[in-house]
Enzyme design. Structure first.
Site, PDB file in Angstrom:
ATOM      1  N   ASP A   1      -7.676  -5.696  14.013  1.00  0.00           N
ATOM      2  CA  ASP A   1      -7.560  -4.249  13.833  1.00  0.00           C
ATOM      3  C   ASP A   1      -7.130  -4.001  12.392  1.00  0.00           C
ATOM      4  OD1 ASP A   1      -5.160  -1.791  15.068  1.00  0.00           O
ATOM      5  OD2 ASP A   1      -7.002  -1.597  13.880  1.00  0.00           O
TER       6      ASP A   1
ATOM      7  N   SER B   1      -7.483  -2.616   8.242  1.00  0.00           N
ATOM      8  CA  SER B   1      -7.924  -1.516   7.389  1.00  0.00           C
ATOM      9  C   SER B   1      -9.199  -1.988   6.682  1.00  0.00           C
ATOM     10  CB  SER B   1      -6.814  -1.158   6.392  1.00  0.00           C
ATOM     11  OG  SER B   1      -5.959  -2.260   6.152  1.00  0.00           O
ATOM     12  N   ASP B   2      -9.652  -1.245   5.677  1.00  0.00           N
ATOM     13  CA  ASP B   2     -10.948  -1.539   5.053  1.00  0.00           C
ATOM     14  C   ASP B   2     -10.861  -2.700   4.063  1.00  0.00           C
ATOM     15  OD1 ASP B   2     -11.147   1.938   5.188  1.00  0.00           O
ATOM     16  OD2 ASP B   2     -12.427   0.588   6.337  1.00  0.00           O
TER      17      ASP B   2
ATOM     18  N   GLU C   1       1.051  -8.457  11.570  1.00  0.00           N
ATOM     19  CA  GLU C   1       0.856  -7.259  10.719  1.00  0.00           C
ATOM     20  C   GLU C   1       1.553  -7.537   9.395  1.00  0.00           C
ATOM     21  OE1 GLU C   1      -0.428  -3.944  10.453  1.00  0.00           O
ATOM     22  OE2 GLU C   1       0.608  -4.213   8.529  1.00  0.00           O
TER      23      GLU C   1
ATOM     24  N   GLN D   1       0.850  -1.211   0.000  1.00  0.00           N
ATOM     25  CA  GLN D   1       0.000   0.000   0.000  1.00  0.00           C
ATOM     26  C   GLN D   1       0.880   1.253   0.000  1.00  0.00           C
ATOM     27  OE1 GLN D   1      -2.194  -0.925   3.624  1.00  0.00           O
ATOM     28  NE2 GLN D   1      -0.255  -1.497   4.600  1.00  0.00           N
TER      29      GLN D   1
END
Ligand code: SAM
Length: 306
Positions: free
Chosen positions: A173, A175-176, A123, A48
């Site tokens: 947790d 992101s979209d 992550e 990203q």
């Protein structure tokens, strides 16, 4: 160009120079804007675009693929609620897993629970961890806790290798559901989460906005009701810099000792003296915990119908 004469990244607002506008197909026709004092970091990882800027009214801001992830001023609301809604609903969580959460804020909140013995985090993007440690030390402080083990990788792949019944709590947790987090909203992922939890274990996931994403929430609730045979609840809270100013959470438990998410059984209120945390709670308390499950009628109707 931005106010410093620099080149605006492609998702900076072309309309009002010196402002960041969060334009996305996930919230068509609207965009929250923040005034940019200075762009502090821009990078592209394998997953990203990563950007950090100093805003004039919300402190530093972390943006992934043009979507605001957190600001120094209001990250407390999201990080505290997504963490304490599940952890204050079960008697003594010992083993906790965080999926996503590379800024470290959820880790900071899990660390407040002194009975927790082990905190795993998976992550996918190391750049988020590094950028958070550099620009958001008050958030990334969570990585300093000795109970934390950081795994860099995809949360789905990580869960596939987790033995059945390993964790008391899992916090997603993410992101979209566009980009690397898309699969964290799909049924196979929830099935892996359920397998990784002990009987009566709990999961808390980022679950979008009732004003913008009822269609996504419907699908998440549907999947959760099929997979989690304990409790399945939806909660929400206010985060000014999230689209529509609110964010929701799915709270589910596996079959086993029933979990009453709506009435916290181990409080960790702001004035809790035995907290060894880095700072007092800014947002969460027992009253706002209970209030988080009070939904407007349009949302209650959809969620209860699934
Ligand atoms: N905690 C922030 C806040 O306060 O709102 C926002 C969420 S956090 C930045 C979202 C994280 O999920 C990102 O760091 C992203 O890289 C990570 N992520 C996305 N997809 C993932 C996946 N499949 N596995 C693991 N982490 C993922």
């Amino acid at each position: 160009t931005d106010i410093n004469g620099g080149k605006l990244p492609n998702f900076m607002s072309p309309v009002i120079p010196g402002w960041f506008s969060e334009i996305s197909s996930m919230w068509p026709g609207e965009a929250h804007s923040l005034k940019v004092e200075k762009i502090l970091f821009q990078g592209k990882s394998d997953y990203q675009n990563v950007m950090v800027f100093q805003s004039s009214s919300y402190g530093k801001v972390l943006v992934l693929d043009g979507v605001i992830q957190l600001t120094e001023r209001d990250e407390c609301a999201y990080q505290e609620m997504i963490t304490h809604l599940p952890l204050c609903s079960i008697p003594n969580p010992k083993k906790v897993l965080v999926i996503g959460g590379g800024d470290g804020g959820v880790l900071r909140e899990v660390a407040r629970h002194s009975l927790v013995e082990k905190i795993d985090i998976c992550e996918i993007d190391k750049m988020v961890v590094d950028v958070s440690k550099q620009f958001f030390p008050e958030v990334a402080v969570g990585f300093d806790d000795p109970r934390v083990a950081l795994h860099i990788g995809d949360g789905v792949a990580f869960l596939r290798d987790v033995p059945t019944g390993t964790y008391d709590a899992i916090i997603v947790d993410s992101s979209d559901p566009i980009g690397p987090a898309q699969e964290l909203f799909e049924k196979p992922f929830f099935e892996l989460v359920a397998k990784a939890l002990r009987p009566g274990g709990v999961v808390s996931t980022q679950a979008e906005s009732i004003w913008l994403h009822m269609h996504i929430i419907e699908g998440i609730v549907d999947n959760c009701r099929q997979i989690f045979k304990g409790s399945v609840e939806y909660a929400w809270t206010s985060v000014p810099t999230y689209p529509s100013g609110v964010i929701g959470f799915m709270l589910c438990s596996t079959e086993g000792p029933p979990v009453d998410f709506k009435h916290p059984l181990n409080s960790i209120d702001a004035n809790d003296s035995n907290q060894k945390s880095v700072r007092p709670l800014k947002f969460y308390n027992s009253e706002i915990h209970e209030a988080a499950f009070c939904l407007p009628s349009f949302a209650r109707r959809v969620i209860d119908s699934k």
